[in-house]
Design a protein around this motif. Structure first.
Motif, mmCIF file in Angstrom:
data_model
loop_
_atom_site.group_PDB
_atom_site.id
_atom_site.type_symbol
_atom_site.label_atom_id
_atom_site.label_comp_id
_atom_site.label_asym_id
_atom_site.label_seq_id
_atom_site.Cartn_x
_atom_site.Cartn_y
_atom_site.Cartn_z
ATOM 1 N N THR A 83 0.526 -1.064 0.068
ATOM 2 C CA THR A 83 0.392 0.027 0.141
ATOM 3 C C THR A 83 0.300 1.457 -0.192
ATOM 4 O OG1 THR A 83 0.083 0.021 2.553
ATOM 5 C CG2 THR A 83 -2.082 -1.153 1.328
ATOM 6 N N PRO A 84 0.262 2.221 -0.383
ATOM 7 C CA PRO A 84 1.181 3.950 -0.562
ATOM 8 C C PRO A 84 1.378 4.364 0.587
ATOM 9 C CG PRO A 84 -0.930 3.443 -1.775
ATOM 10 C CD PRO A 84 -1.013 2.717 -1.627
ATOM 11 N N GLU A 85 2.343 4.678 0.858
ATOM 12 C CA GLU A 85 2.865 5.998 2.097
ATOM 13 C C GLU A 85 1.559 6.750 1.847
ATOM 14 O OE1 GLU A 85 3.363 8.334 5.461
ATOM 15 O OE2 GLU A 85 4.470 5.598 5.158
ATOM 16 N N PRO A 86 0.855 7.653 3.074
ATOM 17 C CA PRO A 86 -0.095 8.616 3.125
ATOM 18 C C PRO A 86 0.938 10.105 2.544
ATOM 19 C CG PRO A 86 -0.127 7.893 4.527
ATOM 20 C CD PRO A 86 0.313 6.605 4.013
ATOM 21 N N ASP A 87 1.830 10.072 3.855
ATOM 22 C CA ASP A 87 2.573 11.717 3.122
ATOM 23 C C ASP A 87 3.419 11.398 2.005
ATOM 24 O OD1 ASP A 87 5.611 12.833 4.328
ATOM 25 O OD2 ASP A 87 3.436 13.806 5.076
ATOM 26 N N PHE A 88 3.752 12.425 1.442
ATOM 27 C CA PHE A 88 4.008 12.363 0.163
ATOM 28 C C PHE A 88 5.792 12.809 0.663
ATOM 29 C CE2 PHE A 88 6.768 14.452 -2.928
ATOM 30 C CZ PHE A 88 6.063 13.553 -4.136
ATOM 31 N N GLY A 89 6.095 13.592 1.420
ATOM 32 C CA GLY A 89 7.870 13.509 1.992
ATOM 33 C C GLY A 89 8.002 11.956 2.423
ATOM 34 N N HIS A 90 6.952 11.270 2.972
ATOM 35 C CA HIS A 90 7.789 10.202 3.593
ATOM 36 C C HIS A 90 7.595 9.452 2.300
ATOM 37 C CE1 HIS A 90 6.364 11.497 7.585
ATOM 38 N NE2 HIS A 90 7.980 11.222 7.767
ATOM 39 N N GLN A 91 6.742 9.536 2.021
ATOM 40 C CA GLN A 91 6.430 8.772 0.109
ATOM 41 C C GLN A 91 7.820 8.626 -0.129
ATOM 42 O OE1 GLN A 91 3.731 8.697 -3.435
ATOM 43 N NE2 GLN A 91 2.742 8.299 -1.565
ATOM 44 N N VAL A 92 8.423 9.720 -1.096
ATOM 45 C CA VAL A 92 9.331 9.943 -1.258
ATOM 46 C C VAL A 92 10.713 8.970 -0.802
ATOM 47 C CG1 VAL A 92 11.509 11.999 -2.390
ATOM 48 C CG2 VAL A 92 9.216 11.487 -2.418
ATOM 49 N N ARG A 93 10.880 9.915 0.352
ATOM 50 C CA ARG A 93 11.956 8.255 1.499
ATOM 51 C C ARG A 93 11.498 6.809 0.904
ATOM 52 N NH1 ARG A 93 14.987 12.350 3.897
ATOM 53 N NH2 ARG A 93 14.410 14.267 4.121
ATOM 54 N N LEU A 94 10.675 6.533 1.159
ATOM 55 C CA LEU A 94 10.461 5.165 1.301
ATOM 56 C C LEU A 94 10.675 4.598 -0.219
ATOM 57 C CD1 LEU A 94 9.701 2.762 2.944
ATOM 58 C CD2 LEU A 94 7.515 3.374 2.192
ATOM 59 N N ALA A 95 10.483 4.940 -1.062
ATOM 60 C CA ALA A 95 10.476 4.792 -2.506
ATOM 61 C C ALA A 95 12.274 4.775 -2.717
ATOM 62 C CB ALA A 95 10.415 5.392 -3.799
ATOM 63 N N PHE A 96 12.558 5.690 -2.314
ATOM 64 C CA PHE A 96 14.208 5.709 -2.311
ATOM 65 C C PHE A 96 14.569 4.488 -0.836
ATOM 66 C CE2 PHE A 96 14.302 10.341 -3.968
ATOM 67 C CZ PHE A 96 15.460 10.297 -5.279
ATOM 68 N N GLU A 97 14.638 4.588 0.204
ATOM 69 C CA GLU A 97 14.673 3.384 1.075
ATOM 70 C C GLU A 97 14.636 1.488 -0.048
ATOM 71 O OE1 GLU A 97 12.741 3.310 4.214
ATOM 72 O OE2 GLU A 97 13.174 5.544 5.220
ATOM 73 N N ASN A 98 13.524 1.937 -0.692
ATOM 74 C CA ASN A 98 13.181 0.938 -1.543
ATOM 75 C C ASN A 98 14.451 0.342 -2.517
ATOM 76 O OD1 ASN A 98 10.865 0.453 0.584
ATOM 77 N ND2 ASN A 98 9.626 1.688 -1.031
ATOM 78 N N LEU A 99 14.573 2.522 -3.103
ATOM 79 C CA LEU A 99 15.505 1.413 -4.454
ATOM 80 C C LEU A 99 17.250 0.978 -3.600
ATOM 81 C CD1 LEU A 99 16.852 2.330 -6.624
ATOM 82 C CD2 LEU A 99 16.865 4.538 -6.599
ATOM 83 N N LYS A 100 17.044 1.594 -2.607
ATOM 84 C CA LYS A 100 18.846 1.453 -1.941
ATOM 85 C C LYS A 100 18.816 -0.662 -1.216
ATOM 86 C CE LYS A 100 21.491 2.317 2.016
ATOM 87 N NZ LYS A 100 22.075 0.430 2.390
ATOM 88 N N ALA A 101 18.001 -1.043 -0.586
ATOM 89 C CA ALA A 101 17.368 -1.993 -0.902
ATOM 90 C C ALA A 101 17.814 -3.503 -2.061
ATOM 91 C CB ALA A 101 16.034 -2.581 0.004
#
Length: 132
Positions: free
Chosen positions: A44-62
């Motif tokens: 599911t999407p992270e609702p807070d946009f700033g957190h969503q961007v950071r989480l996308a980068f964390e998923n990319l890093k993984a």
């Protein structure tokens, strides 16, 4: 002919199974990473946009980690944005944290009207470091 190899991060996300795609494909010394979004482990999407961007980068890093790569190995980035004008400052702040000094990777930003419930997606091509 180089055979492609699927790469998945540890604790892979439900989206890969649900939609039938690989997090990344290794082909020779290149890594082609699928679009990474700010998804929670259940997809599911992270609702807070700033957190969503950071989480996308964390998923990319993984995903990069799973292939033995880092952000420094990225040569090309494409990002997708549902509201680029209003999202740009947030995205640039995170980008500056990750890519704080030159040489910067190539970067193409594309405005879109739909990302399956997400507002930001990042896909990259990285060169896999040789094992010296």
């Amino acid at each position: 002919m180089t055979k492609r190899e699927a790469i998945f991060p540890a604790g892979r996300h439900a989206l890969y199974e649900e939609h039938g795609y690989s997090a990344a494909i290794r082909s020779g010394d290149l890594l082609f990473v699928s679009g990474q979004v700010g998804s929670r482990p259940d997809g599911t999407p992270e609702p807070d946009f700033g957190h969503q961007v950071r989480l996308a980068f964390e998923n990319l890093k993984a995903t990069l980690d799973a292939a033995g790569c880092t952000f420094d190995d990225i040569v090309d980035i494409t990002t997708f944005h549902t509201d680029p004008e209003n999202q740009f400052a947030t995205i640039m702040a995170v980008k500056q944290e990750i890519f704080s000094s030159p040489p910067y990777p190539n970067w193409t930003a594309v405005g879109v009207n739909w990302l399956a419930g997400f507002d930001f997606e990042i896909k990259v091509i990285a060169r896999i470091p040789s094992k010296a």
